[in-house]
Design a protein around this motif. Structure first.
Motif: not given
Length: 256
Positions: A32-40, A214-221
């Motif tokens: 659940r803490a891997s959201y940041g990897k989604y950006a790239y 560009p994130r999947s949790d609180y972003g628009s991606a």
């Protein structure tokens, strides 16, 4: 007499793995803490691809640590015409105890300058947190603008606040995707609120600053959110008198 243009600025806070690494450490990039990897992996190209298709040059606020970890991608974004600006080193709060603010600003400035091949001209504080010395440090480094405040509907000069020859390019909480998506708002609801706010700002010829992640949790991606954003940008481009500018271009216009 023609009406003045309505400046529209699309800004992107490029917050990837640095968020989780700063908050939770090296063990934070799983589950659940891997959201940041989604950006790239997905988010950046989905978001910047959309902006490229619309011919919109955004201002991308990049933490120094993100640039250092992904130098080729950040350099390529600059090569595509997007403005690369500074966003702290690793999501630190400038007013936190023990922070060497000037050293962090200098480190980020040097890193972005080396990777992009051009010194950043703008800054946005992570979490919007400043000290009374921040603007002075930025002015010493040659920055032309800041975009951390939400206290006006138009850009203004920062000389009296310590930002010599600098301009504030303000943004608005309601036009930040993270504010609304973190509340688990649907994309349809977010687009409705954004249209209402933009229509009102357009009538008053205000600066319209849209802030995306560009994130999947609180972003628009996510794909559904990108599709909704695509429709919004098409509608926004059709409004009378709008001109899409980077933050640097806004600052240059006021400075002139």
């Amino acid at each position: 007499m023609s009406k003045p243009i309505v400046p529209v600025v699309v800004t992107v806070n490029l917050q990837g793995k640095t968020v989780e690494l700063t908050q939770l450490g090296e063990d934070a990039l799983f589950g659940r803490a891997s959201y940041g990897k989604y950006a790239y992996a997905v988010g950046c190209e989905r978001l910047f691809g959309l902006l490229d298709r619309h011919g919109i040059k955004s201002t991308v606020f990049v933490p120094g640590a993100e640039a250092e970890a992904n130098p080729a991608y950040i350099a390529a974004l600059g090569g595509r015409g997007h403005e690369i600006a500074a966003h702290g080193w690793a999501m630190e709060e400038m007013d936190a105890a023990g922070i060497d603010e000037r050293a962090l600003l200098e480190r980020t400035h040097a890193t972005l300058s080396r990777i992009v091949g051009r010194a950043p001209r703008g800054f946005r504080a992570p979490h919007g947190r400043f000290t009374e010395r921040t603007l002075g440090h930025l002015a010493d480094l040659g920055y032309r603008y800041d975009s951390s405040f939400q206290d006006d509907d138009h850009p203004y000069r920062l000389d009296v606040d310590g930002g010599r020859d600098m301009v504030e390019v303000p943004h608005a909480e309601i036009l930040i995707d993270a504010t609304l998506y973190a509340q688990r708002q649907t994309h349809a609801r977010v687009m409705k609120m954004w249209r209402e706010e933009i229509e009102a700002m357009h009538r008053e010829r205000c600066l319209i600053t849209l802030t995306l992640h560009p994130r999947s949790d609180y972003g628009s991606a996510r794909a559904s959110r990108i599709a909704a954003l695509d429709d919004l940008l098409s509608w926004l481009r059709g409004l009378d008198g709008v001109a899409f500018l980077t933050c640097e271009e806004v600052a240059q216009r006021l400075g002139a």
